[in-house]
Design a protein around this motif. Structure first.
Motif, PDB file in Angstrom:
ATOM      1  N   LEU A   1     -10.886   4.801  22.195  1.00 58.67           N
ATOM      2  CA  LEU A   1     -10.135   5.142  23.433  1.00 58.67           C
ATOM      3  C   LEU A   1      -9.296   6.541  23.804  1.00 58.67           C
ATOM      4  CD1 LEU A   1      -8.626   1.298  24.042  1.00 58.67           C
ATOM      5  CD2 LEU A   1     -10.539   2.241  24.921  1.00 58.67           C
ATOM      6  N   PHE A   2      -9.361   7.098  22.571  1.00 58.29           N
ATOM      7  CA  PHE A   2      -8.802   8.318  22.301  1.00 58.29           C
ATOM      8  C   PHE A   2      -9.398   9.381  23.307  1.00 58.29           C
ATOM      9  CE2 PHE A   2      -8.529  12.692  20.559  1.00 58.29           C
ATOM     10  CZ  PHE A   2      -6.928  12.809  20.337  1.00 58.29           C
ATOM     11  N   GLN A   3      -8.405  10.030  24.024  1.00 55.28           N
ATOM     12  CA  GLN A   3      -8.951  11.201  25.115  1.00 55.28           C
ATOM     13  C   GLN A   3      -7.694  12.130  24.892  1.00 55.28           C
ATOM     14  OE1 GLN A   3     -11.451  11.471  27.492  1.00 55.28           O
ATOM     15  NE2 GLN A   3     -12.303   9.564  26.486  1.00 55.28           N
ATOM     16  N   ALA A   4      -8.093  13.187  24.213  1.00 55.82           N
ATOM     17  CA  ALA A   4      -7.313  14.330  23.760  1.00 55.82           C
ATOM     18  C   ALA A   4      -6.902  15.113  25.264  1.00 55.82           C
ATOM     19  CB  ALA A   4      -7.776  15.480  23.014  1.00 55.82           C
ATOM     20  N   THR A   5      -5.692  15.525  25.319  1.00 53.04           N
ATOM     21  CA  THR A   5      -5.413  16.174  26.674  1.00 53.04           C
ATOM     22  C   THR A   5      -4.841  17.866  26.360  1.00 53.04           C
ATOM     23  OG1 THR A   5      -3.099  15.207  26.578  1.00 53.04           O
ATOM     24  CG2 THR A   5      -4.530  14.182  27.728  1.00 53.04           C
ATOM     25  N   TYR A   6      -4.746  18.109  25.059  1.00 60.29           N
ATOM     26  CA  TYR A   6      -4.194  19.486  24.779  1.00 60.29           C
ATOM     27  C   TYR A   6      -4.937  19.890  23.561  1.00 60.29           C
ATOM     28  CZ  TYR A   6      -0.032  18.690  27.339  1.00 60.29           C
ATOM     29  OH  TYR A   6       0.993  18.204  28.408  1.00 60.29           O
TER      30      TYR A   6
ATOM     31  N   ALA B   1      -0.594  19.844  16.799  1.00 65.20           N
ATOM     32  CA  ALA B   1       0.461  20.393  15.505  1.00 65.20           C
ATOM     33  C   ALA B   1       1.572  21.038  15.757  1.00 65.20           C
ATOM     34  CB  ALA B   1      -0.493  21.529  15.009  1.00 65.20           C
ATOM     35  N   GLU B   2       1.921  21.380  17.003  1.00 61.92           N
ATOM     36  CA  GLU B   2       3.360  21.931  16.957  1.00 61.92           C
ATOM     37  C   GLU B   2       4.196  20.519  17.311  1.00 61.92           C
ATOM     38  OE1 GLU B   2       6.773  23.577  17.805  1.00 61.92           O
ATOM     39  OE2 GLU B   2       4.987  24.414  17.252  1.00 61.92           O
ATOM     40  N   ALA B   3       3.585  19.390  18.060  1.00 63.79           N
ATOM     41  CA  ALA B   3       4.495  18.188  18.332  1.00 63.79           C
ATOM     42  C   ALA B   3       4.549  17.551  17.085  1.00 63.79           C
ATOM     43  CB  ALA B   3       3.812  17.552  19.240  1.00 63.79           C
TER      44      ALA B   3
ATOM     45  N   GLY C   1       3.088  11.716  25.950  1.00 67.32           N
ATOM     46  CA  GLY C   1       2.826  13.045  26.862  1.00 67.32           C
ATOM     47  C   GLY C   1       4.255  13.848  26.937  1.00 67.32           C
ATOM     48  N   GLY C   2       5.306  13.233  26.851  1.00 65.80           N
ATOM     49  CA  GLY C   2       6.548  14.069  26.862  1.00 65.80           C
ATOM     50  C   GLY C   2       6.579  14.949  25.785  1.00 65.80           C
ATOM     51  N   LEU C   3       6.290  14.343  24.585  1.00 68.29           N
ATOM     52  CA  LEU C   3       6.571  15.170  23.214  1.00 68.29           C
ATOM     53  C   LEU C   3       5.374  16.329  23.298  1.00 68.29           C
ATOM     54  CD1 LEU C   3       7.370  12.723  20.641  1.00 68.29           C
ATOM     55  CD2 LEU C   3       8.924  14.112  21.934  1.00 68.29           C
ATOM     56  N   LEU C   4       4.374  15.905  23.856  1.00 64.57           N
ATOM     57  CA  LEU C   4       3.081  17.118  23.777  1.00 64.57           C
ATOM     58  C   LEU C   4       3.377  18.173  24.968  1.00 64.57           C
ATOM     59  CD1 LEU C   4       0.073  14.806  23.484  1.00 64.57           C
ATOM     60  CD2 LEU C   4       0.829  16.343  21.738  1.00 64.57           C
ATOM     61  N   GLU C   5       4.008  17.932  26.067  1.00 65.49           N
ATOM     62  CA  GLU C   5       4.549  18.674  27.042  1.00 65.49           C
ATOM     63  C   GLU C   5       5.433  19.983  26.419  1.00 65.49           C
ATOM     64  OE1 GLU C   5       5.585  16.826  30.521  1.00 65.49           O
ATOM     65  OE2 GLU C   5       3.581  15.870  30.965  1.00 65.49           O
ATOM     66  N   LYS C   6       6.408  19.208  25.532  1.00 66.27           N
ATOM     67  CA  LYS C   6       7.471  20.158  24.955  1.00 66.27           C
ATOM     68  C   LYS C   6       6.807  20.915  24.306  1.00 66.27           C
ATOM     69  CE  LYS C   6      11.381  16.920  25.812  1.00 66.27           C
ATOM     70  NZ  LYS C   6      12.405  16.066  25.059  1.00 66.27           N
TER      71      LYS C   6
ATOM     72  N   ALA D   1       4.963  23.781  26.052  1.00 66.97           N
ATOM     73  CA  ALA D   1       5.861  24.769  26.503  1.00 66.97           C
ATOM     74  C   ALA D   1       6.225  25.638  25.645  1.00 66.97           C
ATOM     75  CB  ALA D   1       7.194  23.789  27.391  1.00 66.97           C
ATOM     76  N   ALA D   2       6.870  25.071  24.291  1.00 67.74           N
ATOM     77  CA  ALA D   2       7.229  26.023  23.106  1.00 67.74           C
ATOM     78  C   ALA D   2       6.363  26.932  22.749  1.00 67.74           C
ATOM     79  CB  ALA D   2       7.657  24.927  22.031  1.00 67.74           C
ATOM     80  N   ILE D   3       5.223  26.517  22.624  1.00 65.11           N
ATOM     81  CA  ILE D   3       3.867  27.546  22.541  1.00 65.11           C
ATOM     82  C   ILE D   3       3.680  28.652  23.493  1.00 65.11           C
ATOM     83  CG2 ILE D   3       1.202  27.775  22.222  1.00 65.11           C
ATOM     84  CD1 ILE D   3       1.613  25.192  20.527  1.00 65.11           C
TER      85      ILE D   3
END
Length: 125
Positions: free
Chosen positions: A87-92, A98-100, A111-116, A119-121
């Motif tokens: 069921l895995f669907q990567a979004t980034y 790696a950053e998250a 999603g929230g941690l990946l969005e942050k 943004a940091a990158i």
């Protein structure tokens, strides 16, 4: 379980021919009775060497290579082996995962941690 379908293998090999790109993970493998997780983006032409992000559950996830044969050969309790998250669907791209993970100490899919992390990158560039 078959870890790689022909379609997934083809996508990984195609990504492997273009290693200078920040690829989106194609497949996620995991230990069904432990903490290990792999997000794989590429496969080398040898058909065995995979590249991606590995988290073995020790708090220090890292980018690197692993072998498909090695993952396939793992024997776990109850007759289990390493499995693919169907069921895995990567979004980034892998850099965001790696950053998250560096921030959290483990691979995250929230999603929230990946969005942050994204943004940091973006801010650093």
């Amino acid at each position: 379980m078959i870890l790689l379908t022909n379609d997934l293998r083809d996508r990984l090999l195609a990504n492997g021919r273009h290693q200078d790109i920040d690829h989106v993970p194609v497949v996620k493998f995991f230990n069904p009775v432990g903490a290990a997780t792999w997000l794989i983006t590429e496969m080398e032409a040898d058909g065995d060497t995979l590249f991606g992000f590995a988290d073995l559950g020790f708090g220090c996830p890292e980018l690197g290579s692993c072998g498909l044969a090695e993952l396939t050969s793992v024997r776990l309790p109850f007759g289990l082996g390493i499995e693919r998250d169907t069921l895995f669907q990567a979004t980034y791209p892998i850099s965001v995962y790696a950053e998250a993970a560096r921030r959290a100490g483990h691979i995250v899919e929230c999603g929230g941690l990946l969005e942050k992390a994204a943004a940091a990158i973006h801010t650093r560039r």
